[in-house]
Motif scaffolding. Structure first.
Motif, PDB file in Angstrom:
ATOM      1  N   THR A  52      18.503  48.817 -55.150  1.00 32.35           N
ATOM      2  CA  THR A  52      19.386  47.826 -54.687  1.00 32.35           C
ATOM      3  C   THR A  52      20.000  47.318 -56.003  1.00 32.35           C
ATOM      4  O   THR A  52      21.008  46.838 -55.812  1.00 32.35           O
ATOM      5  N   ALA A  53      19.598  47.376 -57.414  1.00 31.55           N
ATOM      6  CA  ALA A  53      20.277  47.021 -58.262  1.00 31.55           C
ATOM      7  C   ALA A  53      21.606  47.896 -58.623  1.00 31.55           C
ATOM      8  O   ALA A  53      22.475  47.442 -59.475  1.00 31.55           O
ATOM      9  N   TYR A  54      21.806  48.958 -57.839  1.00 37.75           N
ATOM     10  CA  TYR A  54      22.972  49.913 -58.445  1.00 37.75           C
ATOM     11  C   TYR A  54      24.146  49.248 -57.874  1.00 37.75           C
ATOM     12  O   TYR A  54      25.158  49.486 -58.087  1.00 37.75           O
ATOM     13  N   ALA A  55      23.961  48.155 -56.823  1.00 34.28           N
ATOM     14  CA  ALA A  55      25.171  47.513 -56.558  1.00 34.28           C
ATOM     15  C   ALA A  55      25.823  46.499 -57.373  1.00 34.28           C
ATOM     16  O   ALA A  55      26.780  45.963 -57.196  1.00 34.28           O
ATOM     17  N   VAL A  56      25.074  46.248 -58.440  1.00 35.83           N
ATOM     18  CA  VAL A  56      25.499  45.463 -59.412  1.00 35.83           C
ATOM     19  C   VAL A  56      26.319  45.869 -60.596  1.00 35.83           C
ATOM     20  O   VAL A  56      25.643  46.775 -61.232  1.00 35.83           O
ATOM     21  N   ALA A  57      27.421  45.426 -60.833  1.00 35.74           N
ATOM     22  CA  ALA A  57      28.413  45.985 -61.781  1.00 35.74           C
ATOM     23  C   ALA A  57      27.901  45.464 -63.220  1.00 35.74           C
ATOM     24  O   ALA A  57      27.425  44.191 -63.258  1.00 35.74           O
ATOM     25  N   PRO A  58      28.073  46.215 -64.354  1.00 31.14           N
ATOM     26  CA  PRO A  58      27.886  45.471 -65.476  1.00 31.14           C
ATOM     27  C   PRO A  58      28.627  44.439 -65.956  1.00 31.14           C
ATOM     28  O   PRO A  58      29.630  44.115 -65.594  1.00 31.14           O
ATOM     29  N   GLY A  59      28.016  43.478 -66.611  1.00 34.22           N
ATOM     30  CA  GLY A  59      28.793  42.363 -67.291  1.00 34.22           C
ATOM     31  C   GLY A  59      28.602  41.093 -66.333  1.00 34.22           C
ATOM     32  O   GLY A  59      29.008  40.040 -66.814  1.00 34.22           O
ATOM     33  N   TYR A  60      27.911  41.210 -65.144  1.00 32.93           N
ATOM     34  CA  TYR A  60      28.058  40.144 -64.092  1.00 32.93           C
ATOM     35  C   TYR A  60      26.847  39.216 -64.623  1.00 32.93           C
ATOM     36  O   TYR A  60      25.627  39.467 -64.735  1.00 32.93           O
ATOM     37  N   MET A 107      29.509  39.995 -55.339  1.00 34.79           N
ATOM     38  CA  MET A 107      29.470  39.991 -56.845  1.00 34.79           C
ATOM     39  C   MET A 107      31.033  39.479 -57.514  1.00 34.79           C
ATOM     40  O   MET A 107      31.183  38.694 -57.984  1.00 34.79           O
ATOM     41  N   ILE A 108      31.886  40.332 -56.808  1.00 30.58           N
ATOM     42  CA  ILE A 108      33.278  39.771 -57.389  1.00 30.58           C
ATOM     43  C   ILE A 108      33.746  38.383 -57.030  1.00 30.58           C
ATOM     44  O   ILE A 108      34.184  37.555 -58.089  1.00 30.58           O
ATOM     45  N   ARG A 109      33.396  37.788 -56.005  1.00 26.00           N
ATOM     46  CA  ARG A 109      33.743  36.323 -55.825  1.00 26.00           C
ATOM     47  C   ARG A 109      32.823  35.502 -56.556  1.00 26.00           C
ATOM     48  O   ARG A 109      33.394  34.542 -56.742  1.00 26.00           O
ATOM     49  N   SER A 110      31.647  35.818 -56.643  1.00 21.29           N
ATOM     50  CA  SER A 110      30.742  35.144 -57.632  1.00 21.29           C
ATOM     51  C   SER A 110      31.290  34.934 -59.009  1.00 21.29           C
ATOM     52  O   SER A 110      31.282  34.024 -59.682  1.00 21.29           O
ATOM     53  N   ALA A 111      31.664  35.899 -59.481  1.00 21.29           N
ATOM     54  CA  ALA A 111      32.184  36.342 -60.713  1.00 21.29           C
ATOM     55  C   ALA A 111      33.383  35.393 -60.984  1.00 21.29           C
ATOM     56  O   ALA A 111      33.896  34.719 -61.996  1.00 21.29           O
ATOM     57  N   LEU A 112      34.367  35.690 -59.852  1.00 20.31           N
ATOM     58  CA  LEU A 112      35.724  34.778 -59.963  1.00 20.31           C
ATOM     59  C   LEU A 112      35.396  33.406 -59.891  1.00 20.31           C
ATOM     60  O   LEU A 112      36.127  32.416 -60.651  1.00 20.31           O
ATOM     61  N   ALA A 113      34.577  32.666 -59.065  1.00 17.60           N
ATOM     62  CA  ALA A 113      33.868  31.227 -59.084  1.00 17.60           C
ATOM     63  C   ALA A 113      33.560  30.768 -60.205  1.00 17.60           C
ATOM     64  O   ALA A 113      33.631  29.845 -60.667  1.00 17.60           O
ATOM     65  N   ALA A 114      32.708  31.638 -61.082  1.00 14.59           N
ATOM     66  CA  ALA A 114      32.206  31.421 -62.192  1.00 14.59           C
ATOM     67  C   ALA A 114      33.296  31.116 -63.294  1.00 14.59           C
ATOM     68  O   ALA A 114      33.301  30.344 -64.370  1.00 14.59           O
ATOM     69  N   ALA A 115      34.409  32.205 -63.042  1.00 10.07           N
ATOM     70  CA  ALA A 115      35.465  32.197 -64.003  1.00 10.07           C
ATOM     71  C   ALA A 115      36.507  31.382 -63.611  1.00 10.07           C
ATOM     72  O   ALA A 115      37.773  31.241 -64.059  1.00 10.07           O
ATOM     73  N   ASP A 116      36.481  30.450 -62.650  1.00  8.13           N
ATOM     74  CA  ASP A 116      37.316  29.468 -62.250  1.00  8.13           C
ATOM     75  C   ASP A 116      38.508  30.119 -61.773  1.00  8.13           C
ATOM     76  O   ASP A 116      39.741  29.649 -61.855  1.00  8.13           O
TER      77      ASP A 116
END
Length: 716
Positions: free
Chosen positions: A643-651, A680-689
């Protein structure tokens, strides 16, 4: 002569400034040499007041001479036309003569051609020394070196109004083929003329070499990397046994050897490397020029080309050299457990390649790609069935998975292998230019169009293979034109009313979901069905079981001599990583590691770049998606859960890692990889405002990828 003798404003590939090969004007110091030439002519019984010989070959004899030298004319004619553009309006002409001195073909200014005709400088007439005395054509045949004969240096007085610059044309084995000459009015002499003639002769020689040895390994080299791909590069041809078969004159000059001496050499004795090591290096994704040393200590930048359909040159060497460099324990296990899938894949690949020592299969392009992964093997098996069947191939897969490598392998294994392979990246060419690039254009078809127009990529691929990479990014209006070309097999350049018939095999590739694009109206359904005769998908690197074999093969290509092995801990890191850039990213990581670990026997963690190690640590420290956050994996853990393969690096999750996730946040059912990516992309965008640039850096992916993923997601 004036500026017409300088290099063209838009020179062809490989054309260099004439000053690089120019000679100084004739000087008084040449008098002794000229005297020797004149004495030779006098010994032949010639007189300086000879009348011009107007007794050319009969038309039938000239036709026989031209037929005998048809191949020379075929290679020389386009070069002569190109050279003519450089000397136009300079009272000059270009002459092609055979090894007997007989003029086969001439082009030039009409006014000067008429003057040249008065001294019998015309097709069918021999300009050998025994007939015309000292002159550039005849003297070049005797001296076998580029020659200038200017004005009164001609033996026969009637020719004193001429200035002539000639260069011999040799085949790769050192046999003379003929002479190329530029002749003009002696009052318009220019020192660059000889440079242009020598360059042109080299162009003819290099084309002859490629034609002779299109199915052999050819090494292109020079002491300076920027000269590879120009007329100054040396080219040597290597045989199946590693022996040197032929070379161009630049190679002989750089190596300071005669062709006879060079042909007694082999690749190991010349550069200290085997043909198989060279071949493996240049079969890797994004290969860089090799640095090789000659026996005399000279250092050269080396590139390689090989257009043949077979790879028999490495048939008798250890094509399992990658596996041979793996640990003895991994090779010795007769029945590895499922957990040791990498070692099993290597063993399976070795068994598949070599069922018995005496039955090596021919190492084709597709065979080279078979590195032991079951998915790759199944894909290659499908592709083999459609080769030479006129069935279009559509290759799907993420960026960097090797779609172009597969396309090139298909081309190399097909009957079209000796014809062009023309790749077109539909995403990298500006939308305003892609139509002209594909279909070509006539002069003045649009603002900025090249003088005399341009041949399109489709016509360039005639007889061969057209590879349309990122076909999903082709503009919709252009898709209709492409469909018509594929149906009718005719191309009409922009601004032209004339159709050009083409015979091409088409391979398309994309990372997009074309069916979704059809539903959205951004891709033509009829074009889709024209392209998808056979659709295959290349798995992402994280989905493959042969990562260690692929990694070691890349290292072998980067370091063909003293190839380092990969530490077990580094392989564990590699297997725990999602590889968003796939094979291309792996090659870059290993290329850096090979440089950092130069001279060492193993690639260790401290050889890896810091940014890559940071990405791996982020993935390893992220809690697995479960009801309770699991403890971080220990350093010696060989891999993350699937399941970890779904995580892109840097998140980095915006929520605190110490906080217990609420039960409501847990999914009711396992998510797909695509759903996990979107979340994951949505969470990263939320964290980056909402800052796309910041999110892309944290995720280790491009901004375009973020836009694409969110656009494809129907919920986004």
């Amino acid at each position: 002569m004036v500026d017409a003798f300088h290099a063209p404003a838009s020179p062809p590939h490989g054309w260099i400034q004439p000053s690089a090969l120019a000679v100084t004007p004739p000087q008084a110091g040449r008098s002794e040499l000229i005297q020797q030439w004149h004495e030779r002519c006098a010994a032949l019984g010639l007189s300086r007041v000879e009348r011009p010989d107007f007794d050319p070959l009969r038309r039938s004899d000239l036709a026989v001479a031209r037929e005998r030298n048809q191949r020379l004319f075929t290679h020389a004619a386009p070069v002569m036309e190109m050279l003519l553009e450089q000397i136009v309006d300079t009272d000059s002409m270009i002459v092609l003569a055979d090894t007997t001195g007989t003029i086969l073909h001439s082009v030039g200014d009409d006014r000067f051609l008429q003057r040249a005709n008065k001294v019998a400088l015309t097709p069918g007439v021999s300009w050998a020394e025994h007939s015309k005395g000292t002159n550039a054509i005849g003297t070049t045949l005797v001296e076998e070196t580029p020659t200038v004969v200017h004005g009164g240096e001609h033996f026969i007085h009637a020719n004193n109004f001429l200035t002539c610059s000639a260069a011999p044309i040799f085949d790769p084995r050192g046999e003379m083929l003929g002479v190329l000459d530029v002749t003009g009015d002696q009052r318009s002499y220019h020192q660059h003329t000889m440079g242009l003639v020598r360059m042109s002769a080299r162009m003819i020689e290099n084309q002859w070499l490629s034609d002779d040895y299109g199915n052999r390994l050819r090494l292109h080299f020079h002491g300076r990397a920027e000269f590879i791909g120009t007329l100054l590069e040396g080219i040597i041809v290597v045989g199946v046994d590693g022996k040197i078969l032929g070379a161009n004159r630049s190679a002989l000059d750089q190596l300071d050897m005669s062709i006879a001496a060079l042909r007694m050499q082999s690749l190991p004795s010349l550069f200290g490397i085997t043909a198989s090591a060279v071949f493996d290096h240049f079969r890797t994704p994004l290969p860089t020029p090799m640095m090789l040393h000659a026996a005399n200590g000279q250092q050269f930048h080396v590139s390689a080309r090989f257009n043949g359909p077979q790879r028999s040159m490495v048939l008798d060497v250890s094509v399992t050299s990658v596996e041979a460099r793996m640990s003895g324990e991994a090779r010795a296990r007769p029945s590895p457990a499922a957990a040791d899938c990498a070692a099993a894949a290597a063993a399976a690949a070795a068994a598949a390649r070599h069922p018995c020592p005496s039955s090596h299969p021919s190492l084709s392009g597709l065979h080279y790609l078979d590195t032991g992964d079951a998915q790759i093997a199944a894909t290659l098996q499908k592709v083999r069935r459609v080769i030479n069947r006129d069935i279009p191939l559509l290759v799907l897969g993420e960026t960097g998975t090797g779609k172009e490598l597969l396309a090139r392998a298909v081309h190399q294994d097909s009957n079209r292998a000796r014809q062009p392979f023309v790749p077109v990246n539909c995403a990298s060419i500006p939308e305003s230019l892609i139509e002209a690039e594909l279909f070509g254009h006539e002069e003045g078809a649009f603002t900025g169009a090249r003088r005399k127009g341009a041949v399109g990529r489709i016509v360039q691929a005639n007889g061969g293979t057209l590879f349309l990479d990122e076909i999903g990014d082709m503009p919709l209006p252009l898709q209709a034109r492409l469909l018509r070309v594929l149906q009718e097999r005719n191309v009409t350049p922009l601004g032209s009313l004339k159709s050009i018939p083409v015979d091409i095999a088409v391979i398309g590739a994309t990372h997009r979901n074309l069916r979704e694009m059809i539903d959205a109206g951004t891709f033509r359904e009829d074009l889709y069905y024209r392209l998808n005769g056979l659709v295959v998908r290349l798995p992402a690197l994280r989905e493959r079981s042969d990562l260690d074999v692929v990694a070691q093969r890349i290292l072998l290509a980067e370091c063909p001599q003293d190839t380092p092995e990969i530490e077990a801990s580094v392989l564990a890191l590699f297997k725990a990583y999602a590889w968003p850039g796939n094979l291309r990213q792996l090659a870059n990581v290993l290329r850096t590691a090979a440089v950092m670990g130069a001279g060492e026997s193993h690639i260790c963690e401290h050889h890896l770049s810091d940014d890559f190690l940071e990405d791996v640590r982020r993935v390893r420290s992220r809690p697995a998606p479960a009801a309770t956050a699991p403890a971080p994996l220990p350093p010696e853990a060989p891999a993350l859960p699937e399941t970890a393969y779904a995580v892109a690096p840097g998140y980095t999750p915006p929520a605190s890692r110490d906080a217990e996730p609420p039960p409501a946040a847990l999914p009711d059912a396992p998510r797909t990889l695509g759903e996990a990516e979107i979340d994951m992309i949505r969470s990263a965008l939320a964290a980056a405002d909402g800052n796309i640039s910041v999110a892309s850096k944290r995720l280790g992916i491009s901004r375009n990828t973020i836009y694409r993923k969110l656009r494809w997601n129907k919920g986004g």
